[in-house]
Design an enzyme around this catalytic site. Structure first.
Site, short mmCIF file in Angstrom:
data_model
loop_
_atom_site.label_atom_id
_atom_site.label_comp_id
_atom_site.label_asym_id
_atom_site.label_seq_id
_atom_site.Cartn_x
_atom_site.Cartn_y
_atom_site.Cartn_z
N THR A 83 -3.49 11.78 -2.41
CA THR A 83 -3.89 10.59 -1.47
C THR A 83 -3.92 9.57 -2.45
OG1 THR A 83 -4.56 11.18 1.11
CG2 THR A 83 -5.35 9.37 0.12
N THR B 43 -7.31 15.80 -1.76
CA THR B 43 -8.60 16.78 -1.24
C THR B 43 -8.14 17.51 0.61
OG1 THR B 43 -8.83 14.72 0.74
CG2 THR B 43 -9.37 13.84 -1.58
N ASP B 44 -7.57 18.24 0.03
CA ASP B 44 -7.40 19.49 1.34
C ASP B 44 -8.06 20.76 0.28
OD1 ASP B 44 -6.43 17.70 3.06
OD2 ASP B 44 -5.10 18.84 3.98
N LYS C 34 -14.91 20.45 1.02
CA LYS C 34 -14.20 19.37 2.21
C LYS C 34 -14.62 19.72 4.03
CE LYS C 34 -10.85 16.74 3.02
NZ LYS C 34 -9.04 16.12 3.41
#
Lengths: 424, 618
Positions: A93, A169-170, A248
């Site tokens: 992202t 970020t995943d 996360k």
């Protein structure tokens, strides 16, 4: 669409759709994935996209052919003479742009694209931008980790002041842990950062995260693999997490990343002020000797009530290593212990972690735990399950000696284990 | 044929559904909730350009603080969660209004991101979609075209501005808005109001729109021949629309007059020069000057050769100076002075003469003066002189803010074309034929049909029902009017009592709930219908119904008490009564009602009077 073919209209052409009570002019847009096949999407003068279903009684005419737009590349000034920082793009992202064709967000492709997201970073450092690869983090593979570790090690050994890795970020925390183990002792910080809001939006967290990463490299004496992300919904501070202790914890919030079982290493305010909350490895001139070996035959299983012993047995029998995310203090159905004992006897390494995430595994308290211990299961203590999974791959990639692997898993190499967990 | 004025309207109406992209209730709340701070950043367009206006705003380094009350906002408003699917209820309302306006809906609806980085949207953009095109309505036999009908999310509510930090509350963010844009088809101030009322009543026909102040906002685009398009943005008081149009027409006319005067004088654009004349003001008593100097400021002056008499004419009709001051204020100063208004404000003639000498000004030459920090004063005067130069051309295009008195004040230049990008988080919405057919077969009662039905059902005059529907009181009316007597009272109150009260006091507090409470007092017999205007007056001042009743001494009067009062009134006029006999009832009603002061209704009072009269005469 045959009508478009027959009038030879292409995306970007200005067309007029008339008939059936309509008279709409605009620039032909790519049809979205979810559009009806008979619908043309045009951008009107007002900027609005509208979808019009073309019926046989309507006319579509080309008013003007589209011009090919080239985006002038804005290569930012390099900040010569300032501290050198490498920015490595991997996709995600933070370095994404919205693609109208699929209506979705796509990774930026070039190093310039990366730097263009925060041109003012060149005011404080001399940036080496490199797009190592460009994939969503859910598509990241072990090979990607190895490639990234190699590039990072080269930069660190070239005397650079720090490396920033832009990452989706995943699976950011998996990559962070993998780099931690593969790179070993490092002389300068490696900061992995990303964004929960894509950089094509004015509210993106990308700018502050990326700029703060550069600031932290320049003003802190910490030299570890770190994850830097927002600390709250506000843009006023960011948290710097130890790579092996971060996870996360939210699908969409800016402050999704949380240190588990320890505090973040530091918090960095928007004025550049740093508050340290944990001890850390300091900068040095050590040369990086990356150890990239990773065993891919490692399974990561979440235990759940009702889990089929057959499926479980099949999985653990086929792998050299297994990390289980067990319940509570580190438990599974006692029926599963027998196949585990069998697998361990034939050389499989099994590590128990907890799906509670917070707190430590303790196999001494209940009889199931003690049975697991006696079967040869290794306690992952307060390691995050994902970190334990990455560490076991790495340990098995370093040696075939099971005793040695057990020793590696029990040692605190990169801060992945903590022996004290505090009230707050 | 050239029209005296050309006006187009853009009407924004809040819907009374859940929010557009989440399931939060659409209401404004007192709760502040947790706060957080953000910045917004301009982004590149597809062509690699950064929007000038956006950059302008970013350069001001504004910081935004958001209050996120959990009773009316969630992670979506905080931009911490992607938008949910667009509310299908809101889309149905928009499609219904489109159908009522004869506008043709699109087959697929695409939400866009309209770039807005003043902080009023946490995302930095407003989500908006074109729903339908090319409708029309007829007002007084004239056809007014409706160009577009959009569905968009309302912005966050500005709570406070403190230096470079603006605080917004997220309760309003995401409330669905229907935006209807007319063609520039209106040509008189009164017509603008009628069109707005008509569109308003069509939207209210859906029964899914919000009511009350702030729930409908109008942007009015006004130009006169030879003038320019000026947008007055965010008018909330519909009845004020004609005044805004009239005052803007006058303003544009006076600007054209100024242009003609200046061109007659052969005035050239003024070169922008700002001179520091602080040294002339030693001992000056003007508060503005002394306070500026005390805080280290300067007195800066700019020449305006040939501008005497147009900055403020003797008759006050030409007021270029006021326009210049409004521009100057956007640079953060409190205002400017100009030579047409001096000597005044403590700046005596000796200082004015000294300025004229220092700048070597002739009799027709004017000047503008600003006392503030050197940098601010310089910027303010530069902008003011640029505005003065604009007067040589005529009327500048601009956006203006409405003021309560019907005038307006400069706020910013007209925005350029909106920056629009596809909202990739929201899937396109298909409008299949069956959805439209379903909407068309369930269209709500149209205003004209409603007007007739209400007149027939409640036995009120057609003019009254017309006014009720046009002004949006029809819903309240139908709730109050439970019988024909109350209907007559409600119709009279809503169509004439309110406007009578309005001439005397501020009635903006009188919402539906207050009106219902007042009528509940009548139907339960707490007070008589004659007391309604007084009760409403008290409630407009902020009292609740009980306080109003007790303040007015209306609390229930016993039959004995009332009879005693009536008997006393008769006794006091015994001679008159004996002379007139039964015919005295009529003349006595006045004094009786005055004594009863609304604590008994007229019919009951008449009955008592008749009985007591009978007693005396028999």
């Amino acid at each position: 669409m045959s009508m478009l073919q027959s009038i030879d209209a292409a995306e970007g052409d200005t067309i007029r759709i008339s008939g059936d009570g309509r008279d709409i002019s605009g620039v032909l847009q790519p049809s979205g994935e979810f559009s009806h096949p008979d619908v043309l999407v045009v951008k009107m003068d007002s900027g609005y996209d509208v979808g019009v279903r073309i019926t046989p009684s309507m006319n579509v005419n080309i008013i003007a052919k589209g011009e090919v737009k080239t985006i002038p590349s804005r290569v930012p000034s390099k900040g010569k003479g300032l501290p050198r920082v490498a920015i490595l793009g991997t996709g995600g992202t933070i370095s994404s742009y919205a693609d109208q064709r699929t209506g979705a967000v796509h990774p930026a492709l070039s190093a310039e694209d990366l730097l263009n997201t925060v041109p003012e970073i060149a005011d404080i450092c001399d940036v080496n931008a490199e797009a190592v690869f460009s994939i969503f983090s859910e598509n990241m593979s072990v090979d990607n980790w190895q490639q990234l570790a190699e590039v990072t090690a080269d930069y660190l050994n070239s005397g650079i002041d720090g490396v920033i890795i832009l990452h989706g970020t995943d699976t950011m925390s998996y990559t962070a842990a993998a780099l931690s183990f593969m790179l070993g002792d490092i002389p300068k910080p490696v900061i992995i950062t990303g964004a929960q809001r894509s950089s094509d939006r004015p509210s993106s967290d990308a700018y502050i995260n990326l700029y703060s990463a550069a600031q932290f490299i320049l003003s802190s004496d910490a030299a570890e693999v770190l994850v830097l992300m927002h600390d709250s919904p506000s843009d006023t501070s960011v948290a710097v997490h130890r790579a092996t202790k971060v996870r996360k914890m939210h699908t969409s919030r800016r402050d999704a990343f949380q240190s588990i079982n320890i505090s973040p290493i530091a918090k960095l305010g928007s004025e550049g002020d740093i508050a340290y909350l944990e001890s850390y490895n300091q900068k040095s001139n050590v040369r990086v000797s990356p150890r990239l070996g990773m065993e891919k035959d490692v399974a990561f299983i979440q235990y759940y009530p009702g889990m089929s012993p057959t499926i479980f047995e099949n999985i653990i029998a086929k792998n050299k290593g297994v990390v289980i995310s067990g319940t509570g203090l580190g438990h599974v159905n006692s029926e599963l212990i027998k196949p585990m004992r069998k697998a361990i006897e034939s050389g499989t390494v099994i590590v128990m972690t907890s799906q509670c995430l917070s707190g430590s595994v303790n196999l001494n308290v209940y009889s199931t735990g003690r049975d697991l211990l006696s079967a040869g299961v290794i306690s992952g203590e307060d390691m995050l399950p994902e970190t334990a999974y990455v560490k076991l791959m790495w340990a098995l990639g370093q040696t075939d000696d099971v005793v040695e692997v057990r020793k590696i898993m029990a040692s605190n190499l990169r801060g992945e284990l903590s022996d004290r967990r505090l009230m707050q | 044929m050239s029209h005296e004025v050309t006006v187009g309207l853009e009407i924004h109406q809040q819907l009374n559904t859940r929010k557009l992209f989440c399931n939060c209730p659409s209401c404004l709340v007192e709760e502040e909730g947790a706060t957080f701070q953000r910045r917004l950043r301009p982004i590149q367009s597809e062509e690699g350009k950064i929007d000038r206006a956006a950059l302008d705003q970013a350069e001001r380094k504004m910081q935004f603080r958001y209050q996120s009350p959990s009773s009316a906002s969630c992670l979506v408003e905080a931009d911490e969660e992607p938008p949910h699917d667009a509310s299908s209820e809101a889309i149905d309302v928009a499609l219904t209004v489109a159908a009522l306006l004869g506008a043709k809906p699109l087959d697929e609806i695409y939400f866009m991101r309209k770039l807005v980085i003043d902080g009023s949207n946490t995302t930095g953009f407003q989500r908006t979609a074109m729903i339908a095109l090319d409708g029309f309505l007829e007002v007084n036999g004239r056809r007014i075209s409706i160009d577009t009908l959009c569905l968009e999310e309302d912005a966050a509510r500005k709570v406070e501005t403190d230096g470079s930090e603006i605080t917004y509350r997220l309760d309003r963010l995401g409330i669905p808005l229907i935006e209807i844009a007319t063609a520039p088809d209106m040509h008189s101030p009164e017509e603008v109001k009628e069109v707005a009322q008509r569109i308003g009543s069509i939207m209210r026909a859906t029964r899914k729109v919000k009511r009350g102040i702030g729930t409908i906002r109008e942007d009015v685009n006004i130009s006169i021949p030879g003038g320019a398009r000026v947008e007055i943005k965010g008018v909330q008081e519909l009845r004020m629309l004609p005044t805004y149009v009239e005052k803007e027409m006058e303003r544009q006319q006076s600007l054209l007059a100024i242009r003609d005067i200046l061109s007659g004088r052969g005035i050239e654009p003024v070169a922008i020069e700002v001179t520091d004349l602080t040294y002339l003001f030693e001992g000056c008593k003007s508060k503005v000057i002394t306070s500026a100097l005390k805080s280290g400021g300067k007195v800066m002056v700019s020449r305006l050769p040939g501008f005497t008499g147009v900055l403020r004419s003797e008759d006050g009709k030409l007021r270029l100076g006021a326009e210049m001051a409004q521009y100057a204020r956007t640079k953060g100063v409190r205002g400017i002075f100009h030579s047409d208004e001096l000597p005044a404000y403590g700046i005596e003639k000796q200082y004015v003469d000294a300025i004229r000498d220092a700048l070597k000004l002739g009799p027709q030459d004017a000047f503008a003066l600003c006392a503030a920090s050197a940098a601010k004063a310089r910027e303010a005067l530069k902008t003011a002189v640029e505005r003065a130069n604009g007067a040589l051309v005529g009327v500048p295009e601009e956006t203006r803010d409405p003021l309560p008195d019907g005038s307006s004040v400069y706020s910013r230049p007209l925005p350029g074309a909106d920056r629009m990008h596809p909202e990739t988080d929201v899937l396109p919405i298909s409008v299949p034929t069956d959805r439209m057919e379903n909407i068309l077969s369930n269209l709500p009662e149209l205003p004209e049909i409603r007007i007739e039905r209400i007149a027939n059902d409640y036995g009120i005059h057609i003019q009254q029902s017309t006014q009720l529907v046009r002004e949006g009181w029809d819903d309240v009316f139908e709730e109050i009017a439970t019988d024909n007597e109350l209907a007559a009272l409600a119709a009279r109150t809503l169509t004439s009592t309110l406007s009578e009260l309005e001439r005397e006091i501020d009635i903006s507090q009188l919402n539906e709930n207050i009106l219902k409470a007042a009528f509940a007092g009548v139907s339960s017999g707490t007070f008589a219908k004659e007391a309604v205007p007084d009760v409403l007056r008290k409630m407009a001042e902020g009292m609740n119904i009980d306080e109003a009743v007790s303040e007015l001494g209306l609390s229930a009067m016993s039959a004995d008490e009332a009879r005693e009062i009536v008997a006393r009134v008769i006794r006091e006029r015994e001679d008159f009564v004996r002379e007139k006999g039964k015919a005295a009832i009529g003349p006595l009603m006045g004094p009786v009602m005055a004594e009863l002061r609304g604590r008994l209704d007229g019919k009951a009072a008449n009955e008592l009077l008749r009985e007591e009269l009978q007693k005396l005469l028999s």
